[in-house]
Motif scaffolding. Sequence first.
Motif, mmCIF file in Angstrom:
data_model
loop_
_atom_site.group_PDB
_atom_site.id
_atom_site.type_symbol
_atom_site.label_atom_id
_atom_site.label_comp_id
_atom_site.label_asym_id
_atom_site.label_seq_id
_atom_site.Cartn_x
_atom_site.Cartn_y
_atom_site.Cartn_z
ATOM 1 N N VAL A 40 -12.923 -3.947 24.637
ATOM 2 C CA VAL A 40 -11.679 -3.346 23.862
ATOM 3 C C VAL A 40 -11.813 -3.671 22.508
ATOM 4 C CG1 VAL A 40 -9.164 -4.026 23.727
ATOM 5 C CG2 VAL A 40 -10.460 -4.568 25.776
ATOM 6 N N LEU A 41 -11.303 -2.630 21.802
ATOM 7 C CA LEU A 41 -11.157 -2.542 20.266
ATOM 8 C C LEU A 41 -9.613 -2.527 20.194
ATOM 9 C CD1 LEU A 41 -12.736 -1.845 17.599
ATOM 10 C CD2 LEU A 41 -12.424 0.571 18.155
ATOM 11 N N VAL A 42 -9.380 -3.459 19.101
ATOM 12 C CA VAL A 42 -7.970 -3.772 18.610
ATOM 13 C C VAL A 42 -7.732 -3.359 17.238
ATOM 14 C CG1 VAL A 42 -6.148 -5.291 18.493
ATOM 15 C CG2 VAL A 42 -8.038 -5.702 20.272
ATOM 16 N N GLN A 148 -10.578 -4.394 14.383
ATOM 17 C CA GLN A 148 -10.871 -3.654 12.997
ATOM 18 C C GLN A 148 -9.852 -3.155 12.221
ATOM 19 O OE1 GLN A 148 -13.092 0.233 13.585
ATOM 20 N NE2 GLN A 148 -11.357 1.133 14.750
ATOM 21 N N ASN A 149 -9.981 -3.107 10.823
ATOM 22 C CA ASN A 149 -9.041 -2.552 10.147
ATOM 23 C C ASN A 149 -9.119 -1.217 10.015
ATOM 24 O OD1 ASN A 149 -8.119 -5.314 9.264
ATOM 25 N ND2 ASN A 149 -9.968 -5.396 7.814
ATOM 26 N N LEU A 169 -11.238 0.870 25.953
ATOM 27 C CA LEU A 169 -9.859 1.152 25.334
ATOM 28 C C LEU A 169 -9.906 0.565 23.729
ATOM 29 C CD1 LEU A 169 -7.727 -0.805 28.046
ATOM 30 C CD2 LEU A 169 -8.556 1.408 28.354
ATOM 31 N N ARG A 170 -8.940 1.540 23.196
ATOM 32 C CA ARG A 170 -8.509 1.054 21.893
ATOM 33 C C ARG A 170 -7.022 0.495 21.965
ATOM 34 N NH1 ARG A 170 -8.893 5.059 16.924
ATOM 35 N NH2 ARG A 170 -6.698 5.246 17.602
#
Length: 334
Positions: A40-42, A148-149, A169-170
Motif C-alpha cells: 500500500v502507498l499512502v 509519500q508527500n 493500492l494507493r
Amino acid sequence: MTSALEDLEHSLQRELGATVIGLDAAIHALTIAIVARGHVLVQGAPGLGKTLLSKTLAGALGGSFKRIQGTADLMPSDIIGVHVFDTQRNEFVFRPGPLFADVLLFDEINRAGPKTQSALLEAMEERQASVDRRNYRLPAGFLVIATQNPRDFEGTYPLPESQLDRFMLRIDLSYPAREQELAVLQRYGDVGADSAAASTAIAGSVPAPGAAAPAGSAPQPAIGAALLAAARAAADAVHVAPELLGYVLDIAKASREHTQLTLGLSTRGALALLRAARIAAGLRGAEFVSPDDVKLAVPLVVPHRLVLSSEALLEGTSELTVMRRLIDQVPVPR
C-alpha cells in the motif's frame, strides 16, 4: 449472517478507529490490500495521520514491525542489511536490516533517492532479498506500507514506474471534515499528552525490536491469523463472470491506447484490479463481482500506475481526470 471478510473489516474499523479519526474509507482500502497480500502507498500532505494509521495497522496485525524514515542519504544497505565480519566465528555474518519484518513502514519514501527506492523491488515482488549472491527469504506475511508527500513538495524524488506498479493500492488522504478535525483536537489536544496518547497505544501493541515483553502481558494482535485466512478463503469464493474479466481487460487496453498517457495499466495492474474488485464484492456481502465493484476499485488501483504524456502535463491534466475518462468510455458489460 456476515462473512469472514465483513468481520475482518469490522474488526479493523473498530481497532484502527479507536486511534485514527475520519479514515473509514482508508481502512476499507487497507482491508482489501491485506486480504490480497498487496502493498500500500499512502499519499497526502504532512500531518494528516499517514504514519499513525500505518503504525496502528501494524499493531492490529501483530508480528514484527519495523520503520524506515526516508532521507536523501539513505542507502540500500541501510534497508536490506550487510555482511559483518564476526571475529569469534572468523567469518562474515549477515546482519539483516529493517526490511526483514512482517510489517514494514517506509515513511516518506519519496524523500529517499531512486537507488534506495529500487532496493525494494525484489522484496515487494518476490518476498526475498539478494545480498552478495545469496537469497534471504522475507516473512510470509511481509507487507510494505509506504507514505509519500505530494510530488511537488521540496526534497522529493518521484518513484520509478516499476516500483509504483508493485504497490497494489494507493490511498489518497485529504484534509478531514470540520467535525472530524474537531474530534482530533478534542482527543489529542492536551498539552501534557502531546501526541503521546496515540503513541502509547501503538507502543503497547508493537514492542521495540529486541525488547522483551513483561511476563503475562504480551499483547495479542486484534486480527488473528484464523480470521485473516477465513477472509481470504471467502474472497476466493466470490464468483467472477467471464464478462467481468473482459471488462477489466478492456479498461487496461483503453489505458494503454489513451492519447494522454505514455504508460497504461500493466498485466500486474489488471490482476490487482480484479483482486480488489473481488474483495470489494465480498466486503459488501455479495457472491459475485459486478461492474460497480470494478468501478469502486479503479480509483485505488489505477491512478498511480498511469504516466501522463508531456502534453497532458502541460495542460494540467491529472491521473484522476484521465481515470474518470477511461471509466466513462469503456462499455459496461450486461
